[in-house]
Design a protein around this motif. Structure first.
Motif, short mmCIF file in Angstrom:
data_model
loop_
_atom_site.label_atom_id
_atom_site.label_comp_id
_atom_site.label_asym_id
_atom_site.label_seq_id
_atom_site.Cartn_x
_atom_site.Cartn_y
_atom_site.Cartn_z
N MET A 120 0.84 -1.19 0.00
CA MET A 120 0.00 0.00 0.00
C MET A 120 0.88 1.25 0.00
N THR A 122 0.69 5.76 0.04
CA THR A 122 -0.16 6.92 0.29
C THR A 122 -0.09 7.87 -0.90
N TYR A 126 -4.51 9.35 0.86
CA TYR A 126 -5.26 8.10 1.04
C TYR A 126 -4.34 6.90 0.87
N PRO A 127 -4.54 5.84 1.67
CA PRO A 127 -3.78 4.60 1.45
C PRO A 127 -4.29 3.93 0.18
N CYS A 128 -3.38 3.70 -0.77
CA CYS A 128 -3.79 3.23 -2.09
C CYS A 128 -3.06 1.95 -2.48
N ARG A 129 -3.74 1.17 -3.32
CA ARG A 129 -3.11 0.03 -3.98
C ARG A 129 -2.82 0.42 -5.42
N TRP A 157 -4.11 4.20 -9.02
CA TRP A 157 -4.01 4.12 -7.56
C TRP A 157 -5.42 4.20 -7.00
N SER A 159 -8.26 3.43 -3.64
CA SER A 159 -8.35 3.35 -2.19
C SER A 159 -9.79 3.12 -1.76
N ASP A 160 -9.98 2.25 -0.77
CA ASP A 160 -11.33 2.05 -0.22
C ASP A 160 -11.56 2.96 0.98
N ALA A 161 -10.63 3.89 1.23
CA ALA A 161 -10.78 4.85 2.33
C ALA A 161 -11.38 6.17 1.86
N THR A 165 -17.03 5.56 -1.31
CA THR A 165 -16.60 4.44 -2.15
C THR A 165 -17.69 3.38 -2.29
N GLY A 212 -11.97 -0.24 -4.80
CA GLY A 212 -11.76 1.08 -4.24
C GLY A 212 -11.99 2.18 -5.25
#
Length: 274
Positions: A120, A122, A126-129, A157, A159-161, A165, A212
């Protein structure tokens, strides 16, 4: 809210502000673009601006597009989208033309690769994949010993944060069901999958890992023309056709969406497309 930058071979540079709003059964999209490329400025004598607004309405089963310059609202029913797809598939003239073209041209099997980074990172707070997707399309000209290659790349990139979402995922799933499409075609890799006409089964295992909201989306299309493909040193001519970057600038969940930001103001006529 998204910031959108694009550089296209013919249209030049563009800067856009993309606003997307969701209700339980609708997605409203408003894009305001400034064409800042030197060629467009010379052609129009100034920076040209354009507004595009589209409503995806699940309950009414229609897409509603506002033409701000002709004071028209174009209505495309979901059922007509399916009819168009069906007519294209059964077009006898298109099939006959394909037989003639196939005698000279050979379409190579596409090469599609997706890599999902387990780490992961940032991005934009946001924390991203990170996902990297590549698609290679090739058509060979058997008469000229040449080949036309298109390289499509998408770096994403997600993110589910990101706030909202769940609503984003829910709407696109229902939209795909209404249109009779696979949900993945309207998902995070929709930029690249516009160019992919084949079944998704070979890459479905990778696609299900992509979950995400897109925080940053980089997309490029490169064209290559290869001469003397049978020689040890073929000549390759490359041209970047398109480069795009879309970044999330603001995301929030609100109780009631202000739909007036996406509405047509003034006397607009409606036209239903058949």
């Amino acid at each position: 809210m998204h910031d959108f930058q694009s550089d296209e071979y013919l249209m030049g540079k563009q800067e856009s502000e993309l606003r997307v709003g969701y209700t339980p059964r609708a997605m409203l999209v408003d894009k305001q673009t400034r064409y800042t490329g030197s060629w467009m400025k010379r052609f129009f004598g100034e920076v040209k601006e354009q507004r595009d607004t589209t409503h995806f309405l699940l309950e009414k089963r229609r897409i509603r597009e506002i033409d701000w310059y002709k004071n028209k609202i174009l209505i495309l029913p979901f059922d007509n989208i399916k009819n168009v797809r069906m007519l294209q598939a059964d077009n006898a003239m298109a099939q006959g033309a394909a037989e003639i073209l196939n005698a000279r041209y050979q379409v190579v099997d596409p090469v599609f690769a997706i890599t999902v980074d387990p780490e992961m990172k940032t991005v934009g707070g946001y924390p991203c994949r990170y996902i990297k997707a590549d698609l290679r399309l090739e058509t060979r000209d058997l008469k000229k010993s040449a080949a036309s290659i298109t390289l499509i790349r998408q770096h994403l990139w997600v993110s589910d944060a990101v706030p909202g979402t769940d609503q984003y995922d829910d709407f696109h799933r229902h939209l795909a069901e209404s249109l009779g499409l696979e949900a993945e075609r309207l998902g995070q890799l929709n930029f690249l999958l516009r160019y992919w006409q084949g079944p998704l089964d070979p890459i479905r295992e990778s696609l299900v890992q992509i979950k995400g909201y897109p925080v940053q989306n980089d997309f490029t299309v490169e064209a290559q023309y290869v001469k003397n493909t049978g020689s040890p040193a073929p000549e390759v001519i490359s041209k970047m056709i398109k480069q795009e970057r879309m970044t999330l600038s603001e995301a929030k969940v609100i109780d009631i969406l202000d739909e007036s930001r996406f509405a047509a103001v003034g006397p607009f006529s409606e036209v239903t497309l058949q």
